[in-house]
Design a protein around this motif. Structure first.
Motif, short mmCIF file in Angstrom:
data_model
loop_
_atom_site.label_atom_id
_atom_site.label_comp_id
_atom_site.label_asym_id
_atom_site.label_seq_id
_atom_site.Cartn_x
_atom_site.Cartn_y
_atom_site.Cartn_z
N ASN A 121 38.92 -39.22 -18.76
CA ASN A 121 37.95 -38.69 -17.66
C ASN A 121 38.59 -37.98 -16.39
OD1 ASN A 121 35.64 -39.81 -18.64
ND2 ASN A 121 36.12 -42.17 -17.51
N VAL A 122 39.84 -38.24 -16.42
CA VAL A 122 40.49 -37.27 -15.29
C VAL A 122 40.67 -35.97 -15.99
CG1 VAL A 122 43.02 -36.93 -14.37
CG2 VAL A 122 41.85 -39.48 -14.49
N SER A 123 40.96 -36.01 -17.19
CA SER A 123 41.23 -34.42 -17.70
C SER A 123 39.82 -33.59 -17.72
CB SER A 123 41.45 -34.61 -19.36
OG SER A 123 43.03 -34.93 -19.37
N ILE A 124 38.70 -34.50 -18.16
CA ILE A 124 37.48 -33.87 -17.88
C ILE A 124 37.25 -33.26 -16.68
CG2 ILE A 124 34.87 -34.19 -18.10
CD1 ILE A 124 35.52 -36.05 -20.63
N ALA A 125 37.46 -34.28 -15.49
CA ALA A 125 37.33 -33.87 -14.09
C ALA A 125 37.96 -32.81 -13.70
CB ALA A 125 37.64 -34.91 -13.30
N SER A 126 39.20 -32.53 -14.30
CA SER A 126 40.23 -31.24 -13.87
C SER A 126 39.90 -30.16 -14.52
CB SER A 126 41.59 -31.93 -14.05
OG SER A 126 41.97 -32.06 -15.37
N GLY A 127 39.25 -30.42 -15.92
CA GLY A 127 39.00 -29.30 -16.61
C GLY A 127 40.32 -28.85 -17.60
N ASN A 128 41.41 -29.41 -17.55
CA ASN A 128 42.52 -29.54 -18.30
C ASN A 128 42.48 -30.12 -19.55
OD1 ASN A 128 45.18 -28.56 -18.95
ND2 ASN A 128 46.11 -30.45 -17.84
N LEU A 129 41.67 -29.64 -20.32
CA LEU A 129 41.35 -30.15 -21.67
C LEU A 129 42.17 -29.69 -22.93
CD1 LEU A 129 37.63 -30.41 -20.96
CD2 LEU A 129 39.15 -32.24 -21.40
N PRO A 130 42.35 -30.37 -23.96
CA PRO A 130 42.84 -30.05 -25.30
C PRO A 130 41.78 -29.13 -25.97
CG PRO A 130 43.08 -32.42 -25.10
CD PRO A 130 42.08 -31.92 -23.91
N ASP A 131 42.47 -28.46 -27.09
CA ASP A 131 41.62 -27.73 -28.04
C ASP A 131 40.56 -28.56 -28.71
OD1 ASP A 131 43.27 -25.51 -27.19
OD2 ASP A 131 44.67 -26.11 -28.63
N VAL A 132 40.90 -29.60 -29.19
CA VAL A 132 40.28 -30.45 -30.02
C VAL A 132 40.51 -32.03 -29.78
CG1 VAL A 132 39.76 -31.30 -32.40
CG2 VAL A 132 40.35 -29.00 -32.04
N TYR A 133 39.51 -32.81 -29.29
CA TYR A 133 39.57 -34.12 -28.83
C TYR A 133 38.49 -35.05 -28.99
CZ TYR A 133 37.19 -32.25 -24.68
OH TYR A 133 36.15 -31.69 -23.80
N THR A 134 38.53 -36.42 -28.93
CA THR A 134 37.37 -37.23 -29.21
C THR A 134 36.94 -37.89 -27.95
OG1 THR A 134 38.64 -37.79 -31.46
CG2 THR A 134 36.98 -39.28 -30.47
N VAL A 135 35.72 -37.72 -27.71
CA VAL A 135 34.96 -38.60 -26.68
C VAL A 135 33.93 -39.57 -26.99
CG1 VAL A 135 35.13 -36.21 -25.28
CG2 VAL A 135 33.13 -36.67 -26.73
N ASP A 136 33.97 -40.42 -25.89
CA ASP A 136 32.75 -41.31 -26.20
C ASP A 136 31.43 -40.90 -25.89
OD1 ASP A 136 32.55 -41.69 -23.58
OD2 ASP A 136 33.64 -43.39 -23.17
N ASN A 137 30.30 -41.67 -26.17
CA ASN A 137 29.00 -41.28 -25.88
C ASN A 137 28.91 -40.52 -24.59
OD1 ASN A 137 29.06 -42.75 -28.32
ND2 ASN A 137 26.92 -43.34 -27.98
N VAL A 138 29.28 -41.52 -23.48
CA VAL A 138 28.92 -41.00 -21.97
C VAL A 138 29.68 -39.82 -21.85
CG1 VAL A 138 29.44 -41.74 -19.64
CG2 VAL A 138 28.74 -43.44 -21.33
N GLN A 139 30.94 -39.48 -22.30
CA GLN A 139 32.03 -38.45 -22.30
C GLN A 139 31.06 -37.12 -22.78
OE1 GLN A 139 35.43 -40.15 -23.38
NE2 GLN A 139 36.31 -40.26 -21.26
N PHE A 140 30.67 -37.50 -24.12
CA PHE A 140 29.86 -36.38 -24.81
C PHE A 140 28.92 -35.73 -23.96
CE2 PHE A 140 26.83 -35.55 -28.47
CZ PHE A 140 27.34 -34.11 -28.59
N ALA A 141 28.16 -36.71 -23.44
CA ALA A 141 27.09 -36.11 -22.54
C ALA A 141 27.52 -35.25 -21.24
CB ALA A 141 26.25 -37.40 -22.09
N GLN A 142 28.56 -35.93 -20.77
CA GLN A 142 28.92 -35.12 -19.65
C GLN A 142 29.65 -33.50 -20.01
OE1 GLN A 142 32.19 -38.07 -18.57
NE2 GLN A 142 30.74 -38.99 -16.99
N VAL A 143 30.67 -33.77 -21.12
CA VAL A 143 31.05 -32.58 -21.56
C VAL A 143 30.04 -31.53 -21.75
CG1 VAL A 143 33.22 -33.35 -21.84
CG2 VAL A 143 31.96 -33.00 -23.69
#
Length: 570
Positions: A123-145
């Motif tokens: 969640n912190v990475s999503i908020a900052s935009g500092n994200l990996p190339d490939v990663y796994t998200v849960d249902n809520v995070q999938f909707a967010q990204v």
């Protein structure tokens, strides 16, 4: 949903590296495979976006290998219970070496986090935009990204690079796969699941205590409560102290998309009284409703409250998470819990090691409180998605990684890479998906082989699990007990298969990504729900349930219910 198994002692293991190299004549090199982009999740001194020459592959397909190394970053969920092989680490292991050997892809963990902390850190990475190339998200995070435009459309990459084996897994639960399609675009690859048979729960009861008091498996809820009372009052551990209680209940109460536990669940008690917390089901009028706020919940609440008052539930249950309950089970403080099919893997082996081979937890069907059969909800099984950073120029690499994960799982050497008895070495894999047909296939093959001793039908992941189950049968090795408790003719899957055979699994009406209000309000509403239920169990008036229901509707539940009916009840 198996991620919490414990350590096992590893002796001599021969590493068999899987090399999947398909050689074909290449008439021309792949052009424009990648261009450097800014603000990638890769550290400044490296790049996961290769130059055209680095990304060029010997052939253009599911198993094409890059001519020069391609670095791919990810965020890795880890398990403190894992026993690594030799000098392996989360950065260098069987999986990373197989990936590099097959595709010339070098995996780099942008960061790692224990399973209990992964969601928060992501969640912190999503908020900052500092994200990996490939990663796994849960249902809520999938909707967010997806709503934020942080992930790539994988439609073209999947169509061109998905292997036949991967496609078969996605077809095995087409609804699961299609839940990753948003507005006609494949925005995430569903990680799928091990099969619907792995969703419901069973009652786990300590076998040596059952035999000590000459108790029979419970056929009714009253019988289960009687066993719990015996375990609380009759000194089952033999220490002549009044220090045991009847049934373990997790402070999280039951699994939801926000808090998954799998151990000591309270929803089995509610199911016995025909209530279905955390499940979206249809009521008698055909309307989709949320089970946690239905009036049927009150009967189960009253029973749980009485259990707490009598001491059948620990007075400290509000503080007992999965780890603390595992300690209680291991230390002989409690001998009953309702949990997932895999509880024989965790906390099962530790209980046996501490208390002897007779202290095995045996699985039974959840008994009914009346003459009506217990039904359990077949909740939505897809809990996560694999996504690709919009700034990553090689989305096909993600599909290739999944191809290899699937391929390895289907070989007879799969247990070397997965190895549940070693804490689950699949935690080393940067990304992966589950096969919706796997659990049923394993149970069918393994249970038959254990009975007939004919191993000719064993294949893929069944081979290693059969070997483990047989080791328990032949030598009572605690670390091998989980495979037997899950896949034998008296294992958890045998109990759950009967549940399906008798038509006692309620289909979920929730099928995919959260509705808009659900995504916004889910955490708040679940907190409201579980706090109220916890207080009632610990002695608050039952009327508090009605107050919670009213607040739930006002704070977003009514809107969510309408959205669910608008979306799925057609």
């Amino acid at each position: 949903m198996l991620s919490q198994t414990k350590k096992a002692r590893v002796t001599t293991i021969v590493i068999i590296m899987l090399v999947l190299v398909l050689v074909a004549a290449a008439c021309s090199k792949k052009e424009n495979a990648g261009q450097t982009t800014e603000n990638s999740g890769t550290p400044a001194n490296e790049t996961s976006v290769a130059s055209p020459s680095a990304s060029a592959a010997t052939e253009d397909g599911p198993w094409s290998k890059y001519e020069k190394p391609l670095t791919v970053t990810t965020a890795l969920k880890t398990n403190t219970g894992i026993t690594q092989l030799g000098n392996d680490t989360y950065d260098d292991n069987l999986w990373t070496r197989a990936i590099e050997s097959t595709f010339n892809i070098k995996m780099k963990n942008l960061w790692t986090a224990d399973a209990t902390q992964y969601t928060t850190k992501l969640n912190v990475s999503i908020a900052s935009g500092n994200l990996p190339d490939v990663y796994t998200v849960d249902n809520v995070q999938f909707a967010q990204v997806t709503a934020s435009g942080l992930n790539l459309d994988l439609t073209e990459a999947y169509e061109k690079f998905a292997s036949p084996e991967l496609r078969k897994i996605m077809e095995a639960d087409k609804a699961g796969f299609e839940s990753g399609i948003i507005d006609g675009k494949l925005m995430g690859i569903s990680t799928q699941h091990f099969g619907m048979i792995s969703i419901p729960s069973v009652v786990w009861i300590r076998d040596d205590w059952m035999k000590k008091f000459n108790l029979s498996p419970p056929k009714t809820m009253d019988e289960l409560l009687h066993i719990a009372e015996v375990f609380m009052t009759e000194n089952p551990d033999g220490n002549k102290k009044n220090d045991t209680y009847g049934i373990a209940i997790n402070k999280n109460l039951y699994d939801t998309s926000i808090s998954a536990t799998g151990v000591a669940l309270a929803d089995g008690i509610f199911n016995a009284y025909h209530a279905y917390p955390a499940a979206w089901i249809k009521d008698a009028n055909g309307k989709i409703v949320y089970g946690s706020v239905q009036p049927e919940m009150k009967a189960g609440l009253a029973v749980l409250q009485d259990m707490f008052k009598k001491g059948l539930i620990s007075k400290e249950f509000g503080l007992k998470d999965t780890a603390k309950i595992a300690e209680d089970l291991t230390n002989g403080k409690v001998g009953i819990e309702i949990g997932s099919n895999w509880n024989g893997y965790y906390p099962g082996p530790d209980i046996i090691k501490k208390n002897g081979n007779g202290a095995i937890l045996m699985p039974y069907a959840i008994p009914s409180a009346d003459d009506q059969p217990v039904k359990q909800p077949g909740n939505w099984p897809v809990g996560s998605y694999i996504v690709v950073n919009k700034k990553f120029a090689n989305p096909e690499a993600a599909i290739k990684l999944i191809n290899l994960y699937v391929k390895i799982n289907q070989t007879n050497d799969a247990d070397e890479y997965i190895n549940f008895t070693a804490g689950g070495r699949m935690w080393n894999a940067p990304i992966g998906v589950s096969d919706p047909e796997q659990s049923t296939r394993e149970y069918t093959q393994i249970s038959e082989a254990l009975e007939t001793k004919d191993t000719s039908k064993l294949a893929g992941s069944s081979v290693g699990k059969y070997s483990a189950a047989l080791k328990w049968v032949e030598s009572q090795d605690p670390d091998s007990s989980g495979a037997w408790l899950q896949n034998s003719s008296v294992g958890s899957f045998s109990v759950l298969q009967k549940l399906f055979d008798n038509g006692n699994v309620l289909p979920t009406e929730y099928r995919g990504v959260d509705t808009p209000t659900m995504a916004e309000k889910k955490a708040t509403l679940e907190k409201l729900e579980k706090e109220a239920i916890t207080k009632i169990i610990m002695g608050a008036p039952l009327d508090e349930f009605d107050k919670m229901v009213n607040s739930w509707h006002k704070l977003g539940g009514e809107a969510i219910t309408q959205e669910m009916n608008d979306k799925y009840n057609k």
